[in-house]
Motif scaffolding. Structure first.
Motif, PDB file in Angstrom:
ATOM      1  N   LEU A  72       0.826  -1.216   0.000  1.00  0.00           N
ATOM      2  CA  LEU A  72       0.000   0.000   0.000  1.00  0.00           C
ATOM      3  C   LEU A  72       0.858   1.263   0.000  1.00  0.00           C
ATOM      4  CD1 LEU A  72      -2.792  -1.064   2.508  1.00  0.00           C
ATOM      5  CD2 LEU A  72      -3.073  -0.619   0.065  1.00  0.00           C
ATOM      6  N   ALA A  73       1.937   1.260   0.780  1.00  0.00           N
ATOM      7  CA  ALA A  73       2.821   2.429   0.841  1.00  0.00           C
ATOM      8  C   ALA A  73       3.483   2.685  -0.515  1.00  0.00           C
ATOM      9  CB  ALA A  73       3.888   2.228   1.918  1.00  0.00           C
ATOM     10  N   LEU A  74       3.927   1.628  -1.181  1.00  0.00           N
ATOM     11  CA  LEU A  74       4.551   1.790  -2.492  1.00  0.00           C
ATOM     12  C   LEU A  74       3.545   2.269  -3.535  1.00  0.00           C
ATOM     13  CD1 LEU A  74       6.940  -1.279  -2.662  1.00  0.00           C
ATOM     14  CD2 LEU A  74       7.568   1.132  -2.610  1.00  0.00           C
ATOM     15  N   ARG A  75       2.344   1.731  -3.488  1.00  0.00           N
ATOM     16  CA  ARG A  75       1.309   2.187  -4.414  1.00  0.00           C
ATOM     17  C   ARG A  75       1.040   3.681  -4.224  1.00  0.00           C
ATOM     18  NH1 ARG A  75      -1.683  -1.831  -6.956  1.00  0.00           N
ATOM     19  NH2 ARG A  75      -1.136  -3.916  -6.244  1.00  0.00           N
ATOM     20  N   HIS A  76       0.942   4.087  -2.960  1.00  0.00           N
ATOM     21  CA  HIS A  76       0.708   5.505  -2.652  1.00  0.00           C
ATOM     22  C   HIS A  76       1.846   6.362  -3.204  1.00  0.00           C
ATOM     23  CE1 HIS A  76      -0.607   9.030  -0.451  1.00  0.00           C
ATOM     24  NE2 HIS A  76       0.631   9.159  -0.020  1.00  0.00           N
ATOM     25  N   GLU A  77       3.068   5.943  -2.970  1.00  0.00           N
ATOM     26  CA  GLU A  77       4.243   6.697  -3.434  1.00  0.00           C
ATOM     27  C   GLU A  77       4.277   6.793  -4.955  1.00  0.00           C
ATOM     28  OE1 GLU A  77       7.719   8.897  -3.168  1.00  0.00           O
ATOM     29  OE2 GLU A  77       6.403   8.266  -1.536  1.00  0.00           O
ATOM     30  N   LEU A  78       4.005   5.692  -5.632  1.00  0.00           N
ATOM     31  CA  LEU A  78       4.046   5.679  -7.088  1.00  0.00           C
ATOM     32  C   LEU A  78       2.911   6.492  -7.695  1.00  0.00           C
ATOM     33  CD1 LEU A  78       5.099   1.979  -7.679  1.00  0.00           C
ATOM     34  CD2 LEU A  78       6.532   4.013  -7.907  1.00  0.00           C
ATOM     35  N   LEU A  79       1.736   6.461  -7.072  1.00  0.00           N
ATOM     36  CA  LEU A  79       0.623   7.277  -7.561  1.00  0.00           C
ATOM     37  C   LEU A  79       0.927   8.761  -7.397  1.00  0.00           C
ATOM     38  CD1 LEU A  79      -2.507   5.267  -6.377  1.00  0.00           C
ATOM     39  CD2 LEU A  79      -1.713   5.601  -8.724  1.00  0.00           C
ATOM     40  N   GLU A  80       1.631   9.104  -6.326  1.00  0.00           N
ATOM     41  CA  GLU A  80       2.045  10.494  -6.121  1.00  0.00           C
ATOM     42  C   GLU A  80       3.002  10.924  -7.238  1.00  0.00           C
ATOM     43  OE1 GLU A  80       4.412  12.295  -2.581  1.00  0.00           O
ATOM     44  OE2 GLU A  80       2.373  11.848  -1.892  1.00  0.00           O
ATOM     45  N   ASP A  81       3.925  10.032  -7.613  1.00  0.00           N
ATOM     46  CA  ASP A  81       4.832  10.326  -8.730  1.00  0.00           C
ATOM     47  C   ASP A  81       4.045  10.538 -10.013  1.00  0.00           C
ATOM     48  OD1 ASP A  81       6.992  10.053  -7.052  1.00  0.00           O
ATOM     49  OD2 ASP A  81       7.627   8.104  -7.831  1.00  0.00           O
ATOM     50  N   LEU A  82       3.033   9.705 -10.243  1.00  0.00           N
ATOM     51  CA  LEU A  82       2.211   9.837 -11.443  1.00  0.00           C
ATOM     52  C   LEU A  82       1.515  11.192 -11.473  1.00  0.00           C
ATOM     53  CD1 LEU A  82       1.063   8.588 -14.008  1.00  0.00           C
ATOM     54  CD2 LEU A  82      -0.738   7.556 -12.602  1.00  0.00           C
ATOM     55  N   GLU A  83       1.009  11.640 -10.321  1.00  0.00           N
ATOM     56  CA  GLU A  83       0.374  12.962 -10.242  1.00  0.00           C
ATOM     57  C   GLU A  83       1.379  14.056 -10.582  1.00  0.00           C
ATOM     58  OE1 GLU A  83      -1.407  13.437  -6.399  1.00  0.00           O
ATOM     59  OE2 GLU A  83      -2.687  11.676  -6.668  1.00  0.00           O
ATOM     60  N   ASP A  84       2.609  13.928 -10.068  1.00  0.00           N
ATOM     61  CA  ASP A  84       3.649  14.919 -10.360  1.00  0.00           C
ATOM     62  C   ASP A  84       3.956  14.957 -11.855  1.00  0.00           C
ATOM     63  OD1 ASP A  84       3.816  15.481  -7.662  1.00  0.00           O
ATOM     64  OD2 ASP A  84       5.650  14.319  -7.342  1.00  0.00           O
ATOM     65  N   ILE A  85       4.035  13.794 -12.478  1.00  0.00           N
ATOM     66  CA  ILE A  85       4.312  13.728 -13.913  1.00  0.00           C
ATOM     67  C   ILE A  85       3.185  14.377 -14.697  1.00  0.00           C
ATOM     68  CG2 ILE A  85       4.520  12.139 -15.884  1.00  0.00           C
ATOM     69  CD1 ILE A  85       6.051  10.257 -13.898  1.00  0.00           C
ATOM     70  N   ARG A  86       1.948  14.100 -14.314  1.00  0.00           N
ATOM     71  CA  ARG A  86       0.804  14.706 -15.001  1.00  0.00           C
ATOM     72  C   ARG A  86       0.817  16.229 -14.845  1.00  0.00           C
ATOM     73  NH1 ARG A  86      -3.682  10.312 -13.150  1.00  0.00           N
ATOM     74  NH2 ARG A  86      -3.225   8.764 -14.757  1.00  0.00           N
ATOM     75  N   ASP A  87       1.111  16.709 -13.634  1.00  0.00           N
ATOM     76  CA  ASP A  87       1.200  18.155 -13.414  1.00  0.00           C
ATOM     77  C   ASP A  87       2.282  18.772 -14.289  1.00  0.00           C
ATOM     78  OD1 ASP A  87      -0.823  18.061 -11.555  1.00  0.00           O
ATOM     79  OD2 ASP A  87       0.505  18.140  -9.812  1.00  0.00           O
ATOM     80  N   PHE A  88       3.429  18.118 -14.363  1.00  0.00           N
ATOM     81  CA  PHE A  88       4.522  18.621 -15.191  1.00  0.00           C
ATOM     82  C   PHE A  88       4.098  18.696 -16.659  1.00  0.00           C
ATOM     83  CE2 PHE A  88       8.116  17.808 -18.010  1.00  0.00           C
ATOM     84  CZ  PHE A  88       8.924  18.883 -17.692  1.00  0.00           C
ATOM     85  N   GLU A  89       3.449  17.631 -17.135  1.00  0.00           N
ATOM     86  CA  GLU A  89       3.015  17.597 -18.533  1.00  0.00           C
ATOM     87  C   GLU A  89       2.041  18.741 -18.837  1.00  0.00           C
ATOM     88  OE1 GLU A  89       3.999  15.694 -21.134  1.00  0.00           O
ATOM     89  OE2 GLU A  89       5.522  14.854 -19.812  1.00  0.00           O
ATOM     90  N   GLU A  90       1.150  19.043 -17.894  1.00  0.00           N
ATOM     91  CA  GLU A  90       0.188  20.131 -18.093  1.00  0.00           C
ATOM     92  C   GLU A  90       0.866  21.489 -18.153  1.00  0.00           C
ATOM     93  OE1 GLU A  90      -2.785  19.984 -15.044  1.00  0.00           O
ATOM     94  OE2 GLU A  90      -3.541  18.026 -15.710  1.00  0.00           O
ATOM     95  N   ARG A  91       1.961  21.638 -17.411  1.00  0.00           N
ATOM     96  CA  ARG A  91       2.605  22.950 -17.289  1.00  0.00           C
ATOM     97  C   ARG A  91       3.789  23.160 -18.221  1.00  0.00           C
ATOM     98  NH1 ARG A  91       2.649  22.351 -10.879  1.00  0.00           N
ATOM     99  NH2 ARG A  91       0.457  22.796 -10.520  1.00  0.00           N
ATOM    100  N   LYS A  92       4.268  22.118 -18.865  1.00  0.00           N
ATOM    101  CA  LYS A  92       5.521  22.253 -19.612  1.00  0.00           C
ATOM    102  C   LYS A  92       5.434  23.240 -20.775  1.00  0.00           C
ATOM    103  CE  LYS A  92       5.185  18.348 -22.771  1.00  0.00           C
ATOM    104  NZ  LYS A  92       5.758  17.058 -23.114  1.00  0.00           N
ATOM    105  N   ASN A  93       4.259  23.466 -21.324  1.00  0.00           N
ATOM    106  CA  ASN A  93       4.108  24.421 -22.426  1.00  0.00           C
ATOM    107  C   ASN A  93       3.494  25.735 -21.957  1.00  0.00           C
ATOM    108  OD1 ASN A  93       5.147  22.647 -24.372  1.00  0.00           O
ATOM    109  ND2 ASN A  93       3.185  21.601 -24.492  1.00  0.00           N
ATOM    110  N   GLY A  94       3.548  25.970 -20.668  1.00  0.00           N
ATOM    111  CA  GLY A  94       2.917  27.145 -20.102  1.00  0.00           C
ATOM    112  C   GLY A  94       3.715  28.420 -20.244  1.00  0.00           C
ATOM    113  N   GLY A  95       4.860  28.369 -20.841  1.00  0.00           N
ATOM    114  CA  GLY A  95       5.669  29.566 -21.003  1.00  0.00           C
ATOM    115  C   GLY A  95       6.730  29.696 -19.934  1.00  0.00           C
TER     116      GLY A  95
END
Length: 74
Positions: free
Chosen positions: A37-60
């Motif tokens: 459960l702890a690893l799943r939580h940690e990896l899902l947090e990484d996935l959220e960070d990656i998604r946030d980065f992808e949304e912002r990378k073309n933001g200027g």
């Protein structure tokens, strides 16, 4: 239907292992379940960070100087 699992060996610091054993008894889950459960939580947090980065990378880009000027004008 049974869940397929893989087996591995993980080495813990003795104090961490002691805490895991206590938590295991307290919550009536195996150490394996707690770690899973702890690893799943940690990896899902990484996935959220990656998604946030992808949304912002073309933001200027804002230069450091421009950011300071914006802060100064507030």
């Amino acid at each position: 239907m049974a869940t397929m699992t893989k087996r591995t060996t993980v080495y813990f610091d003795p104090q961490l292992h002691k805490v895991l054993k206590a938590k295991s008894l307290e919550c009536e889950k195996s150490i394996s379940e707690i770690v899973d459960l702890a690893l799943r939580h940690e990896l899902l947090e990484d996935l959220e960070d990656i998604r946030d980065f992808e949304e912002r990378k073309n933001g200027g880009f804002i230069s450091y100087k421009e950011m300071l000027e914006r802060l100064n004008n507030e």
